[in-house]
Design a protein around this motif. Structure first.
Motif, short mmCIF file in Angstrom:
data_model
loop_
_atom_site.label_atom_id
_atom_site.label_comp_id
_atom_site.label_asym_id
_atom_site.label_seq_id
_atom_site.Cartn_x
_atom_site.Cartn_y
_atom_site.Cartn_z
N GLY A 200 0.82 -1.21 0.00
CA GLY A 200 0.00 0.00 0.00
C GLY A 200 0.85 1.26 0.00
O GLY A 200 0.56 2.22 -0.73
N TRP A 203 2.45 1.75 -3.47
CA TRP A 203 1.48 2.24 -4.46
C TRP A 203 1.17 3.71 -4.24
O TRP A 203 1.09 4.48 -5.20
CB TRP A 203 0.21 1.40 -4.40
CG TRP A 203 -0.89 1.93 -5.28
CD1 TRP A 203 -2.07 2.46 -4.89
CD2 TRP A 203 -0.87 1.99 -6.71
NE1 TRP A 203 -2.80 2.84 -5.97
CE2 TRP A 203 -2.09 2.57 -7.11
CE3 TRP A 203 0.05 1.62 -7.68
CZ2 TRP A 203 -2.41 2.78 -8.44
CZ3 TRP A 203 -0.28 1.82 -9.03
CH2 TRP A 203 -1.49 2.39 -9.38
N ARG A 204 0.98 4.13 -2.99
CA ARG A 204 0.69 5.55 -2.72
C ARG A 204 1.86 6.43 -3.12
O ARG A 204 1.66 7.55 -3.62
CB ARG A 204 0.35 5.74 -1.23
CG ARG A 204 -1.03 5.21 -0.85
CD ARG A 204 -1.44 5.67 0.52
NE ARG A 204 -0.60 5.07 1.56
CZ ARG A 204 -0.87 3.91 2.15
NH1 ARG A 204 -1.94 3.21 1.78
NH2 ARG A 204 -0.09 3.43 3.09
N ASP A 219 -5.36 6.04 -9.07
CA ASP A 219 -5.45 5.24 -7.86
C ASP A 219 -6.66 4.31 -7.92
O ASP A 219 -6.57 3.13 -7.56
CB ASP A 219 -5.54 6.15 -6.65
CG ASP A 219 -5.61 5.37 -5.35
OD1 ASP A 219 -4.61 4.75 -4.96
OD2 ASP A 219 -6.69 5.38 -4.71
N ASP A 220 -7.78 4.82 -8.39
CA ASP A 220 -8.99 4.01 -8.51
C ASP A 220 -8.78 2.87 -9.51
O ASP A 220 -9.13 1.71 -9.24
CB ASP A 220 -10.16 4.90 -8.95
CG ASP A 220 -11.44 4.11 -9.11
OD1 ASP A 220 -11.96 3.61 -8.09
OD2 ASP A 220 -11.93 4.00 -10.25
N GLY A 222 -5.88 1.58 -10.44
CA GLY A 222 -4.88 0.66 -9.92
C GLY A 222 -5.45 -0.29 -8.88
O GLY A 222 -5.12 -1.49 -8.88
N ARG A 223 -6.28 0.22 -7.99
CA ARG A 223 -6.88 -0.65 -6.97
C ARG A 223 -7.85 -1.66 -7.60
O ARG A 223 -7.92 -2.82 -7.17
CB ARG A 223 -7.58 0.19 -5.92
CG ARG A 223 -6.61 1.03 -5.09
CD ARG A 223 -7.31 1.86 -4.03
NE ARG A 223 -6.37 2.72 -3.35
CZ ARG A 223 -5.58 2.34 -2.34
NH1 ARG A 223 -5.66 1.10 -1.89
NH2 ARG A 223 -4.74 3.18 -1.78
N ALA A 224 -8.58 -1.23 -8.62
CA ALA A 224 -9.47 -2.17 -9.31
C ALA A 224 -8.65 -3.24 -10.05
O ALA A 224 -9.02 -4.43 -10.05
CB ALA A 224 -10.35 -1.42 -10.31
N TRP A 226 -5.68 -4.33 -9.17
CA TRP A 226 -5.13 -5.23 -8.16
C TRP A 226 -6.20 -6.22 -7.69
O TRP A 226 -5.90 -7.41 -7.50
CB TRP A 226 -4.59 -4.43 -6.98
CG TRP A 226 -4.14 -5.27 -5.84
CD1 TRP A 226 -4.75 -5.44 -4.63
CD2 TRP A 226 -2.97 -6.10 -5.80
NE1 TRP A 226 -4.04 -6.30 -3.84
CE2 TRP A 226 -2.93 -6.72 -4.52
CE3 TRP A 226 -1.94 -6.36 -6.71
CZ2 TRP A 226 -1.92 -7.60 -4.15
CZ3 TRP A 226 -0.93 -7.22 -6.33
CH2 TRP A 226 -0.93 -7.84 -5.07
N ALA A 227 -7.41 -5.76 -7.49
CA ALA A 227 -8.49 -6.68 -7.11
C ALA A 227 -8.71 -7.74 -8.18
O ALA A 227 -8.95 -8.91 -7.88
CB ALA A 227 -9.77 -5.89 -6.86
N PRO A 373 -11.39 7.99 -1.38
CA PRO A 373 -10.97 7.05 -0.33
C PRO A 373 -11.50 7.48 1.02
O PRO A 373 -11.61 8.68 1.32
CB PRO A 373 -9.44 7.11 -0.39
CG PRO A 373 -9.13 7.65 -1.76
CD PRO A 373 -10.27 8.55 -2.11
#
Length: 384
Positions: A200, A203-204, A219-220, A222-224, A226-227, A373
């Motif tokens: 985390g 990534w930040r 960021d949105d 990238g998190r999607a 990763w999921a 977030p």
């Protein structure tokens, strides 16, 4: 005397809003669009070519990092369970990593031991099987003569010798073999540990390097992505385990040698969708043919085909779901491109890479603003 008509003023050239000169206006619109697309595609192609050259130069670093990323996606849920059990983050990461490493080493030990025990018997059976094939070629419907048979055997031996030399020289020239293997293994372990512990934060940090206006969207996305990667790896492991158990049970029932190593091979092969499990199942069929004859081999072939059908029509849609749904043509093209660019490793990472890029690009192309977030701090502008 009649007055002469007023002189006709020449009209100004009509210039299209998208052009900057009369010369551009004289070029057909379709040709201008085609030229605009062409030079942009050339630029994209040059950038992609340069990126591939960089990856090829740094592959001894990039490939371990990619493998570590896949392992992190697989082990991240386990680390999350330990964190919810109030384990310190470093301890939770170390426990999961050591446990996974122990499982891999134990499995490899069992595979090697069983292989060593079964090689002598399989060699004798292989010799008998080859002799039976030779007899069938001579006495069967083909009526191959001894001279023809000797010629075919000599050609086969020549092909094997030539390709063995090529493979050996290639393996020696592409790596300082053992040293690079050890270096890559250590890099995978260290990178996996820090990806699991500080993923985390990493990534930040990367997101903060981008312009402020693009941070939330990236960021949105990238998190999607990763999921999607986590879902893909977990689903692939589950499907591979079911394939290995399904084929391994029948190998044990028919007393085929190397049942556990062959099941492990099927498990590893299932990580390459469509192609991998089929090839590993073919190895099981060949071993059954050499050891137990063509009747048992046909039964094992039917089992392999049945397991593949269950995987393709039930397991993949049910377990993978819509989150990582990729068209089979895209899967085949990605695997082929991965093999050409990076060999076996390229085949392994091609499909998850396509799945991640598919999710990220679709998320970036979505028009809605990304979700804020929950831990975001909104600073109001000072009042005038």
């Amino acid at each position: 005397m009649e007055a002469s008509p007023p002189p006709v003023e020449e009209s100004a050239p009509i210039v299209h809003p998208s052009t900057s000169s009369r010369d551009d206006a004289d070029v057909p619109h379709v040709l201008r669009i085609a030229a605009a697309w062409s030079w942009r595609l050339i630029v994209v192609g040059l950038v992609a070519w340069a990126l591939l050259k960089v990856i090829e130069t740094l592959k001894i670093v990039i490939i371990p990092l990619v493998i570590a990323l896949l392992l992190s996606a697989l082990l991240a849920p386990a680390v999350g369970w330990l964190l919810r059990a109030r384990f310190p983050r470093s301890l939770a990461t170390a426990v999961v990593l050591v446990g996974g490493l122990a499982a891999v080493v134990g499995t490899l030990t069992l595979v090697v031991n069983e292989f060593i025990r079964g090689v002598p018997d399989l060699s004798r059976n292989a010799t008998d099987g080859i002799r039976q094939i030779q007899d069938w070629l001579q006495t069967g419907p083909l009526h191959v003569s001894d001279r023809q048979l000797d010629s075919y055997i000599a050609q086969g031996e020549r092909w094997i010798n030539e390709n063995t030399k090529a493979l050996t020289s290639g393996a020696v020239s592409t790596a300082a073999t053992v040293a690079e293997l050890l270096t890559g293994t250590l890099l995978v372990l260290f990178a996996t540990f820090f990806f699991l512990r500080d993923g985390g934060k990493i990534w930040r940090f990367l997101v903060r390097l981008l312009p402020v206006a693009a941070r939330w969207r990236v960021d949105d996305a990238g998190r999607a992505a990763w999921a999607t990667l986590v879902a893909y790896v977990r689903a692939t492991v589950l499907v591979a385990f079911i394939d290995a158990v399904g084929i391994g049970v029948f190998l044990v029932i028919f007393d085929i040698p190397f049942a556990f190593p062959l099941a492990a091979l099927v498990f590893l092969g299932a990580f390459i969708p469509i192609v991998g499990a089929t090839l590993s199942g073919t190895v099981a069929v060949l071993v059954a043919l050499v050891d137990s004859g063509w009747v048992t081999a046909l039964i094992i072939l039917g089992v392999v085909i049945g397991v593949q059908q269950v995987e393709g029509h039930i397991l993949q849609p049910l377990i993978m779901g819509r989150a990582v749904a990729i068209h089979p043509l895209a899967v085949i093209v990605a695997i082929a491109a991965g093999v050409v660019l990076a060999g076996i490793v390229g085949a392994l990472v091609a499909v998850p890479l396509v799945a991640v890029l598919n999710t990220a690009v679709r998320r970036l192309a979505h028009r809605r603003p990304p979700e804020v977030p929950p831990d975001a701090v909104v600073v109001a502008p000072p009042s005038p």
